[in-house]
Motif scaffolding. Structure first.
Motif, PDB file in Angstrom:
ATOM      1  N   MET A   1       0.879  -1.283   0.012  1.00 42.39           N
ATOM      2  CA  MET A   1      -0.046   0.065   0.102  1.00 42.39           C
ATOM      3  C   MET A   1       0.809   1.192   0.105  1.00 42.39           C
ATOM      4  O   MET A   1       1.848   1.284   0.844  1.00 42.39           O
ATOM      5  N   SER A   2       0.437   2.179  -0.760  1.00 45.93           N
ATOM      6  CA  SER A   2       1.337   3.511  -0.743  1.00 45.93           C
ATOM      7  C   SER A   2       0.656   4.587  -0.057  1.00 45.93           C
ATOM      8  O   SER A   2      -0.610   4.375   0.045  1.00 45.93           O
ATOM      9  N   ARG A   3       1.293   5.512   0.529  1.00 45.50           N
ATOM     10  CA  ARG A   3       0.620   6.561   1.144  1.00 45.50           C
ATOM     11  C   ARG A   3       0.616   7.692   0.361  1.00 45.50           C
ATOM     12  O   ARG A   3       1.226   7.832  -0.753  1.00 45.50           O
ATOM     13  N   ASP A   4      -0.411   8.516   0.461  1.00 43.41           N
ATOM     14  CA  ASP A   4      -0.447   9.994   0.005  1.00 43.41           C
ATOM     15  C   ASP A   4       0.854  10.514   0.109  1.00 43.41           C
ATOM     16  O   ASP A   4       1.499  10.675   1.058  1.00 43.41           O
ATOM     17  N   LEU A   5       1.223  11.296  -0.831  1.00 47.50           N
ATOM     18  CA  LEU A   5       2.389  12.268  -1.066  1.00 47.50           C
ATOM     19  C   LEU A   5       1.983  13.419  -1.547  1.00 47.50           C
ATOM     20  O   LEU A   5       1.321  13.901  -2.599  1.00 47.50           O
ATOM     21  N   LEU A   6       2.256  14.374  -0.636  1.00 43.36           N
ATOM     22  CA  LEU A   6       2.046  15.772  -0.535  1.00 43.36           C
ATOM     23  C   LEU A   6       3.714  16.633  -1.362  1.00 43.36           C
ATOM     24  O   LEU A   6       4.600  16.497  -0.443  1.00 43.36           O
ATOM     25  N   LEU A   7       3.500  17.158  -2.284  1.00 42.66           N
ATOM     26  CA  LEU A   7       4.842  17.931  -2.998  1.00 42.66           C
ATOM     27  C   LEU A   7       4.190  19.229  -2.752  1.00 42.66           C
ATOM     28  O   LEU A   7       3.370  19.910  -3.372  1.00 42.66           O
ATOM     29  N   LEU A   8       5.141  20.080  -2.179  1.00 44.63           N
ATOM     30  CA  LEU A   8       5.053  21.490  -1.957  1.00 44.63           C
ATOM     31  C   LEU A   8       6.412  22.128  -2.344  1.00 44.63           C
ATOM     32  O   LEU A   8       7.688  21.654  -2.490  1.00 44.63           O
ATOM     33  N   LEU A   9       6.337  23.663  -2.655  1.00 40.59           N
ATOM     34  CA  LEU A   9       7.518  24.515  -2.828  1.00 40.59           C
ATOM     35  C   LEU A   9       8.053  24.661  -1.360  1.00 40.59           C
ATOM     36  O   LEU A   9       7.204  24.965  -0.492  1.00 40.59           O
ATOM     37  N   GLU A  10       9.229  24.619  -1.261  1.00 38.90           N
ATOM     38  CA  GLU A  10       9.782  24.938  -0.017  1.00 38.90           C
ATOM     39  C   GLU A  10       9.578  26.503   0.566  1.00 38.90           C
ATOM     40  O   GLU A  10       9.791  27.180  -0.434  1.00 38.90           O
ATOM     41  N   PRO A  11       9.503  26.740   1.657  1.00 35.81           N
ATOM     42  CA  PRO A  11       8.960  28.050   2.188  1.00 35.81           C
ATOM     43  C   PRO A  11      10.458  28.931   2.043  1.00 35.81           C
ATOM     44  O   PRO A  11      11.129  28.257   2.488  1.00 35.81           O
ATOM     45  N   GLY A  12      10.350  30.218   1.826  1.00 35.85           N
ATOM     46  CA  GLY A  12      11.292  31.102   1.624  1.00 35.85           C
ATOM     47  C   GLY A  12      12.397  30.729   0.468  1.00 35.85           C
ATOM     48  O   GLY A  12      13.598  30.924   0.535  1.00 35.85           O
ATOM     49  N   PHE A  13      11.652  30.338  -0.640  1.00 31.38           N
ATOM     50  CA  PHE A  13      12.857  30.194  -1.517  1.00 31.38           C
ATOM     51  C   PHE A  13      13.071  31.317  -2.519  1.00 31.38           C
ATOM     52  O   PHE A  13      12.632  32.290  -2.457  1.00 31.38           O
ATOM     53  N   ALA A  14      14.190  31.197  -3.093  1.00 32.61           N
ATOM     54  CA  ALA A  14      14.910  32.183  -3.940  1.00 32.61           C
ATOM     55  C   ALA A  14      14.384  32.085  -5.177  1.00 32.61           C
ATOM     56  O   ALA A  14      14.225  30.795  -5.891  1.00 32.61           O
ATOM     57  N   ASP A  15      14.365  33.078  -6.004  1.00 35.93           N
ATOM     58  CA  ASP A  15      14.049  33.254  -7.529  1.00 35.93           C
ATOM     59  C   ASP A  15      15.240  33.903  -8.418  1.00 35.93           C
ATOM     60  O   ASP A  15      15.619  35.130  -7.849  1.00 35.93           O
ATOM     61  N   PRO A  16      15.865  33.256  -9.164  1.00 31.58           N
ATOM     62  CA  PRO A  16      16.902  33.664  -9.956  1.00 31.58           C
ATOM     63  C   PRO A  16      16.548  34.971 -10.417  1.00 31.58           C
ATOM     64  O   PRO A  16      17.583  36.045 -10.562  1.00 31.58           O
ATOM     65  N   ASP A  17      15.299  35.213 -10.712  1.00 36.35           N
ATOM     66  CA  ASP A  17      14.814  36.414 -11.518  1.00 36.35           C
ATOM     67  C   ASP A  17      14.878  37.657 -10.517  1.00 36.35           C
ATOM     68  O   ASP A  17      14.542  38.737 -11.185  1.00 36.35           O
ATOM     69  N   HIS A  18      14.764  37.319  -9.094  1.00 37.90           N
ATOM     70  CA  HIS A  18      14.659  38.571  -8.007  1.00 37.90           C
ATOM     71  C   HIS A  18      15.867  38.392  -7.031  1.00 37.90           C
ATOM     72  O   HIS A  18      15.441  37.535  -5.982  1.00 37.90           O
ATOM     73  N   PRO A  19      17.053  38.489  -7.410  1.00 43.23           N
ATOM     74  CA  PRO A  19      18.182  38.273  -6.602  1.00 43.23           C
ATOM     75  C   PRO A  19      18.153  38.893  -5.407  1.00 43.23           C
ATOM     76  O   PRO A  19      17.404  40.317  -5.107  1.00 43.23           O
ATOM     77  N   GLY A  20      18.450  38.179  -4.144  1.00 41.94           N
ATOM     78  CA  GLY A  20      18.449  38.972  -2.827  1.00 41.94           C
ATOM     79  C   GLY A  20      16.942  38.835  -2.115  1.00 41.94           C
ATOM     80  O   GLY A  20      16.872  39.318  -1.109  1.00 41.94           O
TER      81      GLY A  20
END
Length: 114
Positions: A1-20
């Motif tokens: 039996m497989s379990r539910d898998l929740l995939l999320l973006l990690e909070p506080g991520f960086a976007d190369p288009d918006h440095p810093g």
């Protein structure tokens, strides 16, 4: 039996288009709030927080290159999948944030959204 898998973006991520600058995903944030409201229930499913840049290998491995948007709840076979789940081969999954919140309550006992 497989379990539910929740995939999320990690909070506080960086976007190369918006440095810093650091960001949160507006679709993942309500789900993160629900997970934080009852941390003991997190053990009832598999949760993976992924970095922002694509390709997102974990999503590609689970659903293919055409399904890299997050969040996504990939439904395990421990419980029946709801009729409104999307289908990819034998996999069933949900990408709508509100529906993910509903399913976390129904399938894993998290508080319901009022």
């Amino acid at each position: 039996m497989s379990r539910d898998l929740l995939l999320l973006l990690e909070p506080g991520f960086a976007d190369p288009d918006h440095p810093g600058e650091r960001f949160i995903c507006p679709d993942s944030a309500p789900i993160e709030g629900l997970l934080a409201s009852d941390p003991a229930r997190n053990a009832r499913l598999d949760i993976c927080r992924l970095p922002f840049p694509r390709p997102r290998t974990a999503v590609i491995e689970a659903l293919g290159a055409g399904h890299q948007n997050l969040p996504v709840l990939i439904l395990g076979d421990a419980q029946p999948a709801p009729a409104d789940a999307q289908t990819l081969g034998v996999k069933r999954f949900v990408t709508d944030t509100r529906r993910i919140l509903d399913l976390l309550a129904q399938r894993h006992g998290f508080p319901k959204v009022h």
